[in-house]
Write a protein that holds these residues in place. Structure first.
Motif, PDB file in Angstrom:
ATOM      1  N   ALA A 296       0.859  -1.190   0.000  1.00 27.45           N
ATOM      2  CA  ALA A 296       0.000   0.000   0.000  1.00 27.45           C
ATOM      3  C   ALA A 296       0.891   1.233   0.000  1.00 27.45           C
ATOM      4  N   VAL A 297       0.654   2.121  -0.949  1.00 25.41           N
ATOM      5  CA  VAL A 297       1.515   3.293  -1.122  1.00 25.41           C
ATOM      6  C   VAL A 297       0.667   4.555  -1.048  1.00 25.41           C
ATOM      7  N   ASP A 298       0.972   5.406  -0.085  1.00 27.74           N
ATOM      8  CA  ASP A 298       0.257   6.678  -0.004  1.00 27.74           C
ATOM      9  C   ASP A 298       0.478   7.462  -1.289  1.00 27.74           C
ATOM     10  N   LEU A 299      -0.573   8.096  -1.771  1.00 26.20           N
ATOM     11  CA  LEU A 299      -0.527   8.798  -3.048  1.00 26.20           C
ATOM     12  C   LEU A 299       0.559   9.871  -3.083  1.00 26.20           C
ATOM     13  N   ALA A 300       0.936  10.386  -1.919  1.00 25.55           N
ATOM     14  CA  ALA A 300       1.951  11.436  -1.868  1.00 25.55           C
ATOM     15  C   ALA A 300       3.357  10.902  -2.115  1.00 25.55           C
ATOM     16  N   TYR A 301       3.553   9.583  -1.955  1.00 23.92           N
ATOM     17  CA  TYR A 301       4.894   9.022  -2.124  1.00 23.92           C
ATOM     18  C   TYR A 301       5.294   9.078  -3.594  1.00 23.92           C
ATOM     19  N   PRO A 302       6.468   9.614  -3.919  1.00 22.60           N
ATOM     20  CA  PRO A 302       6.882   9.759  -5.322  1.00 22.60           C
ATOM     21  C   PRO A 302       7.125   8.395  -5.977  1.00 22.60           C
ATOM     22  N   LYS A 303       6.354   8.098  -7.010  1.00 24.24           N
ATOM     23  CA  LYS A 303       6.495   6.815  -7.698  1.00 24.24           C
ATOM     24  C   LYS A 303       7.895   6.607  -8.299  1.00 24.24           C
ATOM     25  N   PRO A 304       8.577   7.660  -8.783  1.00 27.65           N
ATOM     26  CA  PRO A 304       9.922   7.422  -9.326  1.00 27.65           C
ATOM     27  C   PRO A 304      10.889   6.801  -8.321  1.00 27.65           C
ATOM     28  N   LEU A 305      10.645   7.001  -7.023  1.00 29.95           N
ATOM     29  CA  LEU A 305      11.492   6.359  -6.029  1.00 29.95           C
ATOM     30  C   LEU A 305      11.197   4.874  -5.910  1.00 29.95           C
ATOM     31  N   LEU A 306       9.995   4.470  -6.330  1.00 30.50           N
ATOM     32  CA  LEU A 306       9.583   3.079  -6.189  1.00 30.50           C
ATOM     33  C   LEU A 306      10.072   2.206  -7.352  1.00 30.50           C
ATOM     34  N   TYR A 307      10.253   2.811  -8.513  1.00 30.57           N
ATOM     35  CA  TYR A 307      10.582   2.017  -9.697  1.00 30.57           C
ATOM     36  C   TYR A 307      11.915   1.275  -9.577  1.00 30.57           C
ATOM     37  N   PRO A 308      12.992   1.902  -9.121  1.00 25.57           N
ATOM     38  CA  PRO A 308      14.236   1.133  -8.958  1.00 25.57           C
ATOM     39  C   PRO A 308      14.130   0.043  -7.899  1.00 25.57           C
ATOM     40  N   VAL A 309      13.266   0.260  -6.903  1.00 26.42           N
ATOM     41  CA  VAL A 309      13.023  -0.768  -5.885  1.00 26.42           C
ATOM     42  C   VAL A 309      12.430  -2.009  -6.537  1.00 26.42           C
ATOM     43  N   LEU A 310      11.406  -1.790  -7.360  1.00 29.73           N
ATOM     44  CA  LEU A 310      10.721  -2.914  -8.011  1.00 29.73           C
ATOM     45  C   LEU A 310      11.632  -3.607  -9.019  1.00 29.73           C
ATOM     46  N   LYS A 311      12.495  -2.832  -9.661  1.00 29.46           N
ATOM     47  CA  LYS A 311      13.438  -3.420 -10.614  1.00 29.46           C
ATOM     48  C   LYS A 311      14.415  -4.354  -9.904  1.00 29.46           C
ATOM     49  N   ASP A 312      14.848  -3.981  -8.704  1.00 31.62           N
ATOM     50  CA  ASP A 312      15.740  -4.835  -7.919  1.00 31.62           C
ATOM     51  C   ASP A 312      15.003  -6.056  -7.364  1.00 31.62           C
ATOM     52  N   PHE A 313      13.739  -5.865  -7.004  1.00 30.10           N
ATOM     53  CA  PHE A 313      12.966  -6.942  -6.380  1.00 30.10           C
ATOM     54  C   PHE A 313      12.582  -8.035  -7.373  1.00 30.10           C
ATOM     55  N   TYR A 314      12.257  -7.658  -8.595  1.00 30.37           N
ATOM     56  CA  TYR A 314      11.674  -8.585  -9.562  1.00 30.37           C
ATOM     57  C   TYR A 314      12.509  -9.848  -9.805  1.00 30.37           C
ATOM     58  N   PRO A 315      13.829  -9.763 -10.041  1.00 30.07           N
ATOM     59  CA  PRO A 315      14.577 -10.982 -10.374  1.00 30.07           C
ATOM     60  C   PRO A 315      14.520 -12.066  -9.299  1.00 30.07           C
ATOM     61  N   ASP A 316      14.343 -11.669  -8.038  1.00 30.37           N
ATOM     62  CA  ASP A 316      14.329 -12.634  -6.934  1.00 30.37           C
ATOM     63  C   ASP A 316      12.942 -12.827  -6.336  1.00 30.37           C
ATOM     64  N   SER A 317      11.901 -12.378  -7.040  1.00 26.90           N
ATOM     65  CA  SER A 317      10.548 -12.396  -6.463  1.00 26.90           C
ATOM     66  C   SER A 317       9.888 -13.769  -6.511  1.00 26.90           C
ATOM     67  N   ARG A 318      10.494 -14.720  -7.202  1.00 27.20           N
ATOM     68  CA  ARG A 318      10.015 -16.109  -7.267  1.00 27.20           C
ATOM     69  C   ARG A 318       8.553 -16.222  -7.718  1.00 27.20           C
ATOM     70  N   GLY A 319       8.154 -15.321  -8.565  1.00 25.88           N
ATOM     71  CA  GLY A 319       6.802 -15.410  -9.122  1.00 25.88           C
ATOM     72  C   GLY A 319       5.699 -14.906  -8.222  1.00 25.88           C
ATOM     73  N   SER A 320       6.043 -14.291  -7.094  1.00 23.29           N
ATOM     74  CA  SER A 320       5.009 -13.730  -6.216  1.00 23.29           C
ATOM     75  C   SER A 320       4.218 -12.655  -6.958  1.00 23.29           C
ATOM     76  N   ARG A 321       2.900 -12.713  -6.826  1.00 27.14           N
ATOM     77  CA  ARG A 321       2.067 -11.662  -7.404  1.00 27.14           C
ATOM     78  C   ARG A 321       2.140 -10.440  -6.493  1.00 27.14           C
ATOM     79  N   LEU A 322       2.491  -9.314  -7.075  1.00 25.92           N
ATOM     80  CA  LEU A 322       2.628  -8.080  -6.297  1.00 25.92           C
ATOM     81  C   LEU A 322       1.467  -7.149  -6.599  1.00 25.92           C
ATOM     82  N   ARG A 323       0.728  -6.764  -5.554  1.00 27.32           N
ATOM     83  CA  ARG A 323      -0.352  -5.782  -5.685  1.00 27.32           C
ATOM     84  C   ARG A 323       0.147  -4.463  -5.120  1.00 27.32           C
ATOM     85  N   ILE A 324       0.144  -3.414  -5.951  1.00 30.83           N
ATOM     86  CA  ILE A 324       0.554  -2.079  -5.518  1.00 30.83           C
ATOM     87  C   ILE A 324      -0.694  -1.211  -5.537  1.00 30.83           C
ATOM     88  N   LEU A 325      -1.156  -0.798  -4.353  1.00 27.92           N
ATOM     89  CA  LEU A 325      -2.425  -0.073  -4.232  1.00 27.92           C
ATOM     90  C   LEU A 325      -2.195   1.337  -3.713  1.00 27.92           C
TER      91      LEU A 325
END
Length: 308
Positions: free
Chosen positions: A101-130
Motif C-alpha cells: 500500500a503506497v500513499d498517493l503522496a509518495y513519489p512513484k519514481p522512487l519506487l521504480y528502482p526498488v521494483l526493478k531490484d525486487f523482480y529478479p528474486d521475487s520467485r513469481g510472487s504476485r505483487l499488488r501495488i495499491l
C-alpha cells in the motif's frame, strides 16, 4: 481452568454492526441473515449481562459500556488474526501474493528502482501495488490488509522506518486572485476561494489532517486531476512539491507564500502492519525499499530541477 462465555465470532459480529451502522448493512457485509446477527448480539449481551447496543430508529448505537468492550474486543480479534497469519507464514516458504500500500503522496519514481531490484528474486510472487490516501493508508496498517505500507503517518502502536522526506506546498494558477495578493497571503483569504482536496480512500474517511476551512471545496481522486484544474485557473491546492515543480519552473503554476505556512514537511515511513507474520518475499521487498531510501535528502522533481 477459565472457560470463555463468549466467542470471537460474536465479537466480530458486534464490530460489524457498529462499523456498518446497523444490522441490515452488517448482514449484507457478512453474508448472514439479519436475524442471526440480532440473535448473536443479544446472546452476547445476555452472557455478559451488559447492554452493549441500543437501537434508535433504524440504527444501533453503542452504550458507554459497549464502547469500552468494543475497543478491547478489537485488540482481541486483531491478535487472533496476527497469530493465524504467523502460523501461515511459518508453514509456507514463500508467499504467493504480496500487497504493497503506497500513499498517493509518495513519489512513484522512487519506487521504480526498488521494483526493478525486487523482480529478479521475487520467485513469481504476485505483487499488488495499491494507492491509498490519508485514513485509507492508516487503515492498511491498523486493519492489516497490506504486507508493507509506505505512509506519511505511523499510527499509535506501530513502528516505522523513515525512507524519504518531502514537502507539501500551496499552489495555484498565476492569474488566480490569490497569486496577485501581497505576500505573505493572509490565511483568512483562502476561506473565500475554491480549495481542491484529494479524496480519502477510506470507506469511513476522517478529515483530520491539513487545512480544510475553505467554504467551497472540490474533491478529486488524483493529484494530476487537481493540477489540471488549476491549469484552467480553478482553485488552489496543497500538493507534494515534486508533483508540481516542473509546472512552477514553466510558470504555469505559482507557489503561494501563506503567512504561517510556506510549506509543510512530511517524512514518509515504511511500516509492517504484521511484523511477526512478514514472509520472505515481503522481507526482500522491504530490504529493497531500505536500500533505496532517500531520507537524507528532500525529494526533488523527477527532472531533478529545483523549484524557483
Amino acid at each position: 481452568m477459565y472457560r470463555p462465555k463468549t466467542t470471537l465470532e460474536q465479537w466480530r459480529i458486534l464490530q460489524a454492526v457498529v462499523d456498518c451502522g446497523g444490522y441490515a448493512h452488517a448482514a449484507a457485509k457478512l453474508n448472514k441473515s439479519q436475524s442471526s446477527l440480532n440473535h448473536a448480539v443479544a446472546k452476547l449481551q445476555n452472557q455478559l449481562d451488559v447492554q452493549l447496543l441500543e437501537v434508535r430508529g433504524r440504527k444501533a448505537y453503542l452504550t458507554e459500556a459497549g464502547e469500552v468492550m468494543l475497543r478491547r474486543s478489537r485488540h482481541l480479534t486483531q491478535n487472533v488474526q496476527e497469530l493465524e497469519v504467523l502460523a501461515e507464514s511459518i508453514n509456507q516458504d514463500w508467499e504467493p501474493q504480496i500487497t504493497l500500500a503506497v500513499d498517493l503522496a509518495y513519489p512513484k519514481p522512487l519506487l521504480y528502482p526498488v521494483l526493478k531490484d525486487f523482480y529478479p528474486d521475487s520467485r513469481g510472487s504476485r505483487l499488488r501495488i495499491l494507492d491509498t490516501v490519508i485514513t485509507g493508508t492508516e487503515e492498511a496498517i491498523t486493519q492489516g490488509w497490506a504486507d508493507i505500507v509506505l505512509t506519511g503517518m505511523v499510527p499509535k502502536g506501530y513502528l516505522g522506518e523513515p525512507i524519504a522526506e518531502m514537502q507539501f506546498i500551496a499552489v495555484c494558477h498565476p492569474e488566480h486572485p490569490l497569486a496577485k495578493m501581497p505576500s505573505p497571503v493572509d490565511p483568512n483569504e483562502l476561506m473565500h476561494h475554491l480549495q481542491l482536496v484529494i479524496k480519502d480512500t477510506s470507506q469511513t474517511p476522517n478529515e483530520k489532517q491539513g487545512w480544510l476551512k475553505s467554504e467551497l471545496r472540490w474533491t478529486v481522486s488524483q493529484f494530476d486531476t487537481a493540477i489540471e484544474l488549476m491549469l484552467q485557473g480553478l482553485g488552489f491546492c496543497w500538493l507534494p512539491e515534486h508533483k508540481v515543480c516542473d509546472k512552477i519552473n514553466q510558470e504555469k503554476l505559482v507557489k503561494l507564500d501563506i503567512k504561517g505556512s510556506s510549506f509543510r514537511k512530511m517524512v514518509m515511513w515504511m511500516v509492517h502492519p504484521r511484523p511477526d507474520g512478514l514472509g520472505p518475499g515481503s522481507q526482500l521487498l522491504s530490504d529493497c525499499i531500505l536500500a533505496h531510501r532517500q531520507i537524507k535528502h528532500t525529494i526533488k522533481s523527477t527532472e531533478e530541477q529545483p523549484c524557483k
